[in-house]
Motif scaffolding. Structure first.
Motif, PDB file in Angstrom:
ATOM      1  N   PRO A  61     -92.677 -33.341  38.527  1.00  0.00           N
ATOM      2  CA  PRO A  61     -91.835 -32.270  37.991  1.00  0.00           C
ATOM      3  C   PRO A  61     -90.528 -32.768  37.373  1.00  0.00           C
ATOM      4  O   PRO A  61     -90.020 -32.172  36.413  1.00  0.00           O
ATOM      5  CB  PRO A  61     -91.561 -31.389  39.222  1.00  0.00           C
ATOM      6  CG  PRO A  61     -92.718 -31.645  40.139  1.00  0.00           C
ATOM      7  CD  PRO A  61     -93.051 -33.093  39.935  1.00  0.00           C
ATOM      8  N   ASP A  62     -89.968 -33.860  37.904  1.00  0.00           N
ATOM      9  CA  ASP A  62     -88.692 -34.379  37.406  1.00  0.00           C
ATOM     10  C   ASP A  62     -88.857 -35.565  36.459  1.00  0.00           C
ATOM     11  O   ASP A  62     -87.880 -36.271  36.173  1.00  0.00           O
ATOM     12  CB  ASP A  62     -87.809 -34.811  38.586  1.00  0.00           C
ATOM     13  CG  ASP A  62     -87.354 -33.655  39.443  1.00  0.00           C
ATOM     14  OD1 ASP A  62     -87.458 -32.496  38.990  1.00  0.00           O
ATOM     15  OD2 ASP A  62     -86.898 -33.904  40.579  1.00  0.00           O
ATOM     16  N   SER A  76     -86.516 -36.827  27.419  1.00  0.00           N
ATOM     17  CA  SER A  76     -86.984 -35.450  27.605  1.00  0.00           C
ATOM     18  C   SER A  76     -87.233 -34.763  26.272  1.00  0.00           C
ATOM     19  O   SER A  76     -87.920 -33.740  26.217  1.00  0.00           O
ATOM     20  CB  SER A  76     -85.957 -34.650  28.415  1.00  0.00           C
ATOM     21  OG  SER A  76     -84.700 -34.637  27.765  1.00  0.00           O
ATOM     22  N   SER A 106     -99.836 -33.406  30.719  1.00  0.00           N
ATOM     23  CA  SER A 106     -99.981 -33.504  32.167  1.00  0.00           C
ATOM     24  C   SER A 106    -101.103 -32.607  32.656  1.00  0.00           C
ATOM     25  O   SER A 106    -101.292 -31.491  32.157  1.00  0.00           O
ATOM     26  CB  SER A 106     -98.675 -33.114  32.859  1.00  0.00           C
ATOM     27  OG  SER A 106     -98.834 -33.118  34.258  1.00  0.00           O
ATOM     28  N   GLU A 109     -99.609 -28.395  36.016  1.00  0.00           N
ATOM     29  CA  GLU A 109     -98.684 -27.472  35.368  1.00  0.00           C
ATOM     30  C   GLU A 109     -97.271 -27.676  35.919  1.00  0.00           C
ATOM     31  O   GLU A 109     -97.056 -27.801  37.119  1.00  0.00           O
ATOM     32  CB  GLU A 109     -99.126 -26.028  35.603  1.00  0.00           C
ATOM     33  CG  GLU A 109     -98.298 -25.008  34.842  1.00  0.00           C
ATOM     34  CD  GLU A 109     -98.822 -23.587  35.001  1.00  0.00           C
ATOM     35  OE1 GLU A 109     -98.145 -22.657  34.537  1.00  0.00           O
ATOM     36  OE2 GLU A 109     -99.918 -23.421  35.589  1.00  0.00           O
ATOM     37  N   GLY A 110     -96.312 -27.737  34.997  1.00  0.00           N
ATOM     38  CA  GLY A 110     -94.923 -27.892  35.388  1.00  0.00           C
ATOM     39  C   GLY A 110     -94.501 -29.321  35.657  1.00  0.00           C
ATOM     40  O   GLY A 110     -93.338 -29.567  36.018  1.00  0.00           O
ATOM     41  N   ALA A 111     -95.411 -30.268  35.489  1.00  0.00           N
ATOM     42  CA  ALA A 111     -95.103 -31.682  35.718  1.00  0.00           C
ATOM     43  C   ALA A 111     -95.081 -32.437  34.397  1.00  0.00           C
ATOM     44  O   ALA A 111     -95.734 -32.052  33.429  1.00  0.00           O
ATOM     45  CB  ALA A 111     -96.108 -32.309  36.670  1.00  0.00           C
TER      46      ALA A 111
END
Length: 387
Positions: A61-62, A76, A106, A109-111
Motif C-alpha cells: 500500500p505504501d 509516485s 498490482s 487493489e490499493g497496493a
C-alpha cells in the motif's frame, strides 16, 4: 572477489566469448571484434546478456510513498506501464547508484508494485538500503536478482527481430510500446512453455546504447532457451552477440554515465548534470534532501565546483579514465571515460572540469602521459540516432 556466473554463461562459452570480471560477475567482454559488435548495434542489432543487473520488487500500500522517500525522484508520479530513471543517494547527497524504476499493475487493489533495477556491482547494496529505508512503511522489498535474467536486443532491427517470437495478435504490444515503458508480452520459444505455447515476459523499451531497443526480464531457467530462440530467428548478419566492451563504447557515444566512472558516492547529481532527476518540488522528505538542497543553493555544478562535460578530441589520440584535463598547462579537471568513437571517427571523453571551463566550445587539453592533446567541450550526447 567472488565470481558469479549468469544463467547464460555456457551460451557465451559456446560462442567463443572472452570473459572479464564486472561487479563480481564473469561477463562476456567480446565474442570476436568489439568494433564489429559496436557497428552491428548501430547498423542492425546486438544481443546482450545483462543478467548481472539487479531486480528488486517493491510492493504494498505504501510502495509509491516509500520510493518517493527512498529515491530522489517523484516515483509516485510514474503511470502504470511506464518507467523512470532515478538515483538513490546517501544523506550527504552522494550517489549510491543510478537505476530505473518500472511501475507495474498490482494484483492487489490499493497496493503499488514497482520493479527497481540497480547496477550489477551495487545490486546487493541497493536492495539492503531499500530494505533498511522501508522501516515505517507498509511495503515488501524482495530482491529477485538471483533468479532473474535480463536479455537485451538493441539496434535498428531489434523490433523486427523480436516480433518473430511474438504471436501476430500481440504484435501491437511491441510496436506500440513507447520509450521508457514496459508491458507483458507472450513469447514463443522452445522451453518457454512445455505445451509449445507462449510464456508472458516483461518487455521494456529501454537500453544503454543510444539506439532503439528492448530489455527482456526472464527467469534463469528460461533464459538459455530465449537467448537461443532470438539468435535462431535472426537472419544471417542481422543480429550479433555483443559484450561489455561494445556496450561501453556505445553508452559513451550516447553520453550515458557509468557508475564508478561518472557517478559515485563522492559526487552529486548536480555536478553530474542530473539535477533534473532530483525532485526538490515534491512535498515529502527523502533521503539526502537537505544536503542536495544545500548543494543546489551553493550552485553545485553550475557556478561552483566541477561539472561533467563532453570532450571532442581534435587530434587522433584518446583520453582515458583519470587522465588530467588542462587549461594553459593547469589542471582543471579529470577524464572519467574516454576512447576513440567507432561511429564518429574521432576521440571522445566524459570529464569533470571546473565550471569556469565547462562552456561549449572551450578549448582544453588532456594530459596523455606527459603530452597535452587538444580537446574541445561539446554538447552531449556525442551521438544521436536518426529516428
Amino acid at each position: 572477489m567472488t565470481e558469479n556466473y549468469t544463467a547464460l554463461y555456457d551460451e557465451h562459452k559456446k560462442l567463443g566469448a572472452s570473459f572479464t570480471d564486472f561487479g563480481g560477475w564473469q561477463m562476456p567482454l567480446k565474442y570476436s571484434s568489439e568494433l564489429a559488435e559496436h557497428h552491428a548495434v548501430r547498423k542492425s542489432a546486438g544481443l546482450f546478456d545483462l543478467s548481472h543487473m539487479g531486480e528488486v520488487w517493491v510492493t504494498g500500500p505504501d510502495a509509491a510513498a516509500f520510493l518517493d522517500y527512498a529515491l530522489v525522484g517523484k516515483l509516485s508520479a510514474i503511470a502504470e506501464g511506464k518507467a523512470k530513471y532515478s538515483l538513490i543517494c546517501e544523506e550527504d547527497g552522494g550517489i549510491i547508484d543510478d537505476l530505473i524504476v518500472y511501475r507495474r499493475p498490482s494484483e492487489v487493489e490499493g497496493a503499488g508494485k514497482f520493479l527497481v533495477v540497480p547496477n550489477a556491482g551495487n545490486a546487493k547494496t541497493v536492495a539492503a538500503e531499500l530494505a533498511e529505508r522501508a522501516a515505517g512503511f507498509d511495503v515488501t522489498v524482495q530482491d529477485a536478482s538471483a533468479e532473474t535474467s535480463l536479455i537485451a536486443v538493441q539496434g535498428p532491427k531489434a523490433e523486427s527481430i523480436l516480433l518473430r517470437l511474438v504471436p501476430a495478435d500481440s504484435h501491437e504490444l511491441v510496436t506500440g510500446l513507447k520509450y521508457y515503458a514496459a508491458v507483458e508480452v507472450p513469447f514463443a520459444f522452445d522451453g518457454g512453455a512445455s505445451d509449445g505455447g507462449t510464456r508472458p515476459l516483461l518487455l521494456a523499451r529501454t537500453g544503454y546504447t543510444g539506439e532503439d531497443g528492448f530489455e527482456i526480464f526472464v527467469s534463469n531457467d528460461d533464459a538459455p532457451a530465449l537467448w537461443q530462440a532470438i539468435l535462431a530467428v535472426a537472419e544471417e548478419g542481422e543480429l550479433t552477440p555483443a559484450g561489455l566492451a561494445s556496450r561501453d563504447s556505445l553508452r559513451l557515444e550516447a553520453g550515458m554515465p557509468l557508475y564508478g566512472n561518472e557517478l559515485s558516492r563522492d559526487g552529486d547529481p548536480f555536478a553530474a548534470g542530473l539535477g533534473a532527476v532530483v525532485s526538490l518540488a515534491k512535498e515529502s522528505d527523502f533521503v539526502g534532501r537537505a544536503a542536495l538542497e544545500a548543494k543546489k543553493a551553493e550552485g553545485a555544478g553550475t557556478t561552483t565546483g566541477r561539472r561533467l562535460v563532453g570532450l571532442k578530441g581534435l587530434g587522433r589520440r584518446a583520453g582515458r579514465s583519470h587522465y588530467p584535463v588542462l587549461k594553459d598547462g593547469t589542471v582543471v579537471g579529470e577524464v572519467t571515460s574516454g576512447q576513440p568513437s567507432p561511429t564518429l571517427g574521432y576521440p571522445i571523453a566524459l570529464a569533470y572540469v571546473d565550471v569556469e571551463q565547462a562552456e561549449l566550445g572551450t578549448a582544453l587539453d588532456v594530459d596523455l602521459r606527459g603530452k597535452p592533446e587538444p580537446f574541445e567541450v561539446i554538447a552531449l550526447p556525442f551521438y544521436k540516432r536518426q529516428k
